[in-house]
Structure formats: structure tokens, C-alpha cells
Design an enzyme around this catalytic site. Structure first.
Site, PDB file in Angstrom:
ATOM      1  N   ASP A  37      33.689  64.835 -18.083  1.00 30.10           N
ATOM      2  CA  ASP A  37      34.181  65.712 -16.917  1.00 30.10           C
ATOM      3  C   ASP A  37      35.027  66.663 -16.979  1.00 30.10           C
ATOM      4  O   ASP A  37      35.202  67.956 -16.676  1.00 30.10           O
ATOM      5  CB  ASP A  37      34.422  64.863 -15.747  1.00 30.10           C
ATOM      6  CG  ASP A  37      33.350  63.837 -15.368  1.00 30.10           C
ATOM      7  OD1 ASP A  37      32.223  64.376 -15.104  1.00 30.10           O
ATOM      8  OD2 ASP A  37      33.559  62.563 -15.183  1.00 30.10           O
TER       9      ASP A  37
ATOM     10  N   ARG B 295      50.045  58.636 -12.992  1.00 34.28           N
ATOM     11  CA  ARG B 295      49.725  60.102 -12.377  1.00 34.28           C
ATOM     12  C   ARG B 295      50.907  60.915 -12.585  1.00 34.28           C
ATOM     13  O   ARG B 295      51.016  62.044 -12.844  1.00 34.28           O
ATOM     14  CB  ARG B 295      48.987  60.280 -11.080  1.00 34.28           C
ATOM     15  CG  ARG B 295      47.728  59.326 -10.918  1.00 34.28           C
ATOM     16  CD  ARG B 295      46.632  59.686 -12.036  1.00 34.28           C
ATOM     17  NE  ARG B 295      45.285  59.240 -12.083  1.00 34.28           N
ATOM     18  CZ  ARG B 295      44.801  58.428 -13.021  1.00 34.28           C
ATOM     19  NH1 ARG B 295      45.498  58.296 -14.037  1.00 34.28           N
ATOM     20  NH2 ARG B 295      43.527  57.956 -12.961  1.00 34.28           N
TER      21      ARG B 295
ATOM     22  N   ASP C  77      44.155  59.729  -6.561  1.00 32.89           N
ATOM     23  CA  ASP C  77      44.891  60.442  -7.716  1.00 32.89           C
ATOM     24  C   ASP C  77      45.206  62.001  -7.326  1.00 32.89           C
ATOM     25  O   ASP C  77      45.989  62.539  -7.876  1.00 32.89           O
ATOM     26  CB  ASP C  77      43.655  60.414  -8.783  1.00 32.89           C
ATOM     27  CG  ASP C  77      43.647  58.957  -9.376  1.00 32.89           C
ATOM     28  OD1 ASP C  77      44.819  58.180  -9.131  1.00 32.89           O
ATOM     29  OD2 ASP C  77      42.670  58.519  -9.752  1.00 32.89           O
TER      30      ASP C  77
ATOM     31  N   SER D  77      33.645  52.901 -13.496  1.00 34.74           N
ATOM     32  CA  SER D  77      34.553  53.898 -13.609  1.00 34.74           C
ATOM     33  C   SER D  77      35.902  53.047 -13.939  1.00 34.74           C
ATOM     34  O   SER D  77      36.348  52.435 -13.378  1.00 34.74           O
ATOM     35  CB  SER D  77      34.727  54.563 -12.088  1.00 34.74           C
ATOM     36  OG  SER D  77      35.907  55.349 -12.458  1.00 34.74           O
TER      37      SER D  77
HETATM   38  N1  ARG Z   1      42.457  52.469  -6.349  1.00 33.54           N
HETATM   39  C1  ARG Z   1      43.257  52.533  -7.581  1.00 33.54           C
HETATM   40  C2  ARG Z   1      44.364  53.423  -7.334  1.00 33.54           C
HETATM   41  O1  ARG Z   1      44.278  54.312  -6.361  1.00 33.54           O
HETATM   42  C3  ARG Z   1      42.499  52.928  -8.871  1.00 33.54           C
HETATM   43  C4  ARG Z   1      42.348  54.507  -9.081  1.00 33.54           C
HETATM   44  C5  ARG Z   1      41.746  54.401 -10.200  1.00 33.54           C
HETATM   45  N2  ARG Z   1      41.353  56.041 -10.534  1.00 33.54           N
HETATM   46  C6  ARG Z   1      40.344  56.324 -10.919  1.00 33.54           C
HETATM   47  N3  ARG Z   1      40.036  57.538 -11.223  1.00 33.54           N
HETATM   48  N4  ARG Z   1      39.400  55.427 -11.603  1.00 33.54           N
HETATM   49  O2  ARG Z   1      45.771  53.490  -7.597  1.00 33.54           O
END
Ligand code: ARG
Length: 399
Positions: free
Chosen positions: A14, A94, A123, A174
């Protein structure tokens, strides 16, 4: 001359496709930036891939110790658990990634940063707010959110532009992982009524496969920060990894949470966070041992706010820094050791020691060494209950 953009680059299909899209369709020169927070990726391969995808430069930073000391540890001091359960592993990485995007943008004179987050997740919020908090002048591009690029479209784009497509069959899940935890989403996990299959987990043993003898994990803290594991002094990142290894072996840290995303969506989130879950348990216990009760009560409310603001992307904000200062102040006494007992997915505190422990045996004992003045309690309760007694007298008792 073309403007430059710094892209948060993972090395996957991606973000490789994004290098091309930003180059061809947005008209930017792309600098690929990767901050390694513990996913064990080959840095040379990453550079090579980014170059092949069309990046004019690549920044790869080993950010593990920085992540541990400046993100995981502050979260640990706040015992940060979103909705009381999730240690915020993805949420903490992040702002760190954003920090490196901003640094690279300044180094290369870029006018924008870009990321591959979608329009329905958390994110995007965290990347965007972190950049706004640190560098309000930078433009933020999120092609995935702007154009909703499907996986098939990405594959097609990759084939057309000679971008390497992973030959191994893509995982059915994922995954996002770093030192503080691993999150697993998608596939069968979207059936919220069904137990996650073993294939989803990589860092923790199942209850069935965990060793049939318990283990002890003794964590030593200095001023609220962990410094030793079973007597061994380790750097922050190595300490987190070590705790994760031991707790994971004993099946500790699996989480199955019905979570509320920032954008209002409920989602089923599966995590394995052996290190963070064990460290928070031990840290919180040492706080209970060394911090006065009233301060603890205030702190537990602020801890919840800390977790929420981290989840919602307000890491680089005045509120986070203020809460941090509060935590640092109370951490001065949080020195000592906590022993956890791990057994087949369970974790219990079984002991604590500290030079600042507020436990006074002569006060708490029911034995013969008792030095507590029992008669003092009479006057105390008399005054504590005075207003209640007066009200009750006036109104003929409350029933
Ligand atoms: N739900 C979690 C969070 O918001 C996990 C996010 C994981 N991100 C991803 N792009 N797979 O912190």
C-alpha cells in the site's frame, strides 16, 4: 521545481503504491520515511523497495529506544488503558512516526507529509493531529482517505508500474506491531461472536499451551520507570521486550475488546500486549504502595483522561504535557520492586517492596504489635457523621 512530500513508509504494497501515486498524480517528489518501533524489518531492504517504488530519498530510523522512553514509559506512568483495557500500542506509535515525518520534512525542505491511513480508522486522526500539534505549517496528504484505493486497485497499480508485489500470500489479518503490543484485525475476527483463532496470535501462548508451572516476574522501578527484570538491569526497549517474552510465554496479555473508535464506529479489536499489560499491573501496584490515597484517587481519574487523549491523537498537546508533569511529580516515590506470578494466562501481584512504602505494620496489624489508637476512631467518626446525624434527627431518620 516540484514540491517535496515525506511519506510514512512501511515497505508494504500500500505505501509503495502511494510513493507512485504521490509522484505521478499529486506531482510531488517523495521522501520515504520509516521509523522502526520494533517490527523487525530489514532496513536495507526497505531503502531498496522505496527507491524502486520511486522515492527520491529514504529516511530509516531505529526508533525503538526513543519509542520506549518517550512514548511507552509516559503511557506506563499514566497506567494508560483505553476503555480500561487496551494499552494503546498502535496509538502511541503514530505520534512518534509523525515526529520523524516532521523532522524529515524540515531536513529536506518538504512542504507536506503523507500517510496511508484510511478514512474510517483512528490512525488518520493521530497522524493528522500530531502533525498539526508539531508543525501547523505542513500540508497533510492522505491519498487512501481522499481516493479510497482498494486492494485490487493497488495491486493493479503496482503491476502497471513495476512495483514489487509480495509473493507470499498476504496474511488473512491486518497486523500492526511494536514493542508495546500487537493488534490483529480483519478476517474471521470481524465475527464478534466467535473466539479468535490461534493463527491470529504470535507473541502469546494459548492457555492450553502455556507451561504448567507458574513463573515469577519481578520488576524493579526507579521513580516510576522500570529498570530491572528479575534483577537484571536493561535498557528501556530491551526491558519491554524481555517482559513481553516472559509474560507472553505464560499466555498473559491477550485482549478481545469491543472498542469505540474516534470516528464513532464500534469495532472488535484483538490484541496481544504481554509487556505493557504486565508492566502496567506492576507499576500500578507500586503506586498503590507508595502514593497517598487522595493523590491516587485524583490520579486514577487523570489516568483515564491520559488514555483517552492518547487514543484520540492529542499526544502533542498542552493537556498531555500537563498530565505528564503531574505524573512525574507523583513518581518521585515510586521506587521498589513488584513480583507478579504468571500462570496459564493469569497474572497476579504477589509481593512488593519499596524504601517509600506507606504500609506500616504496627498500624495495620490485628496482632499483638498493634500501635493504632482505637479510641481516636470514636472522635473521628463522631465528627464525620455529625451532619448526617443532625439531618436524620431533624427528619426523623432516613429509610
Ligand atoms: N484499534 C487500534 C487503535 O486504534 C489498532 C489500530 C491498528 N492500526 C492498523 N492500521 N491496523 O489503536
Amino acid at each position: 521545481m516540484r514540491n517535496k512530500v515525506v511519506l510514512a513508509y512501511s515497505g508494504g504494497l500500500d505505501t509503495s503504491v502511494l510513493v507512485r501515486i504521490l509522484t505521478d498524480e499529486y506531482g510531488y517528489d517523495v521522501i520515504a520515511c520509516h521509523a522502526d518501533v520494533g517490527e523487525a524489518k530489514d532496513h536495507e531492504k526497505l531503502r531498496e523497495k522505496a527507491r524502486k517504488a520511486g522515492a527520491i530519498a529514504t529516511e530509516v530510523v531505529d526508533a525503538k529506544e526513543e519509542f520506549a522512553t518517550q512514548f511507552c514509559f509516559p503511557a506506563l506512568q499514566a497506567n494508560a488503558l483505553y476503555q480500561g483495557v487496551y494499552p494503546l500500542s498502535a496509538a502511541l506509535s503514530r505520534p512518534l512516526i509523525a515526529k520523524h515525518l516532521v523532522a524529515a520534512a524540515r531536513k529536506h525542505g518538504a512542504t507536506a507529509v503523507a500517510h496511508g491511513a484510511t478514512g474510517k480508522g483512528n490512525d488518520q486522526v493521530r497522524f493528522d493531529l500530531a502533525v498539526k500539534g508539531m508543525a501547523p505549517e505542513l500540508k497533510i496528504l492522505a491519498p487512501q482517505r481522499e481516493r479510497n484505493i482498494t486492494r485490487d486497485a493497488a495491486m493493479e497499480y503496482a503491476a502497471k508500474h513495476g512495483i514489487e508485489v509480495p509473493t507470499t500470500k498476504k496474511s488473512i489479518f491486518s497486523i500492526d506491531e511494536n514493542l508495546w503490543g500487537r493488534s490483529i484485525e480483519g478476517g474471521v475476527l470481524e465475527d464478534v461472536s466467535t473466539e479468535p483463532p490461534e493463527a491470529a496470535f504470535a507473541w502469546t501462548r494459548s492457555i492450553e499451551d502455556a507451561p504448567s508451572t507458574p513463573a515469577y516476574l519481578k520488576i524493579g522501578f526507579e521513580c516510576g520507570l522500570p529498570v530491572t527484570v528479575n534483577g537484571e538491569k536493561l535498557s528501556p526497549a530491551k526491558l519491554i521486550a524481555k517482559v513481553g517474552e516472559i509474560a507472553g510465554l505464560h499466555g498473559v496479555g491477550r485482549i478481545d475488546l469491543m472498542e469505540d473508535r474516534v470516528v464513532g464506529i464500534k469495532s472488535r479489536e484483538t490484541y496481544e500486549c504481554p509487556a505493557s499489560v504486565a508492566l502496567i499491573c506492576a507499576h500500578q501496584e507500586l503506586e498503590r504502595f507508595t502514593i497517598m490515597g487522595d493523590a491516587l484517587r485524583v490520579k486514577s481519574q487523570l489516568d483515564q483522561r491520559f488514555a483517552q487523549l492518547t487514543y484520540e491523537g492529542f499526544w502533542f498537546s498542552p493537556l498531555r504535557l500537563a498530565l505528564q508533569a503531574f505524573n512525574d511529580s507523583l513518581a518521585q516515590t515510586v521506587t521498589g520492586e513488584v513480583t507478579l506470578k504468571l500462570f496459564k494466562g493469569s497474572m497476579r501481584v504477589v509481593g512488593r517492596t519499596s524504601p517509600h512504602g506507606l504500609y506500616n505494620h504496627a498500624l495495620s496489624t490485628y496482632g499483638v504489635e498493634d500501635r493504632f489508637d482505637h479510641r481516636a476512631a470514636e472522635g473521628f467518626i463522631h465528627l464525620l457523621g455529625l451532619q448526617l446525624q443532625e439531618f436524620s434527627r431533624q427528619h426523623g431518620g432516613i429509610s
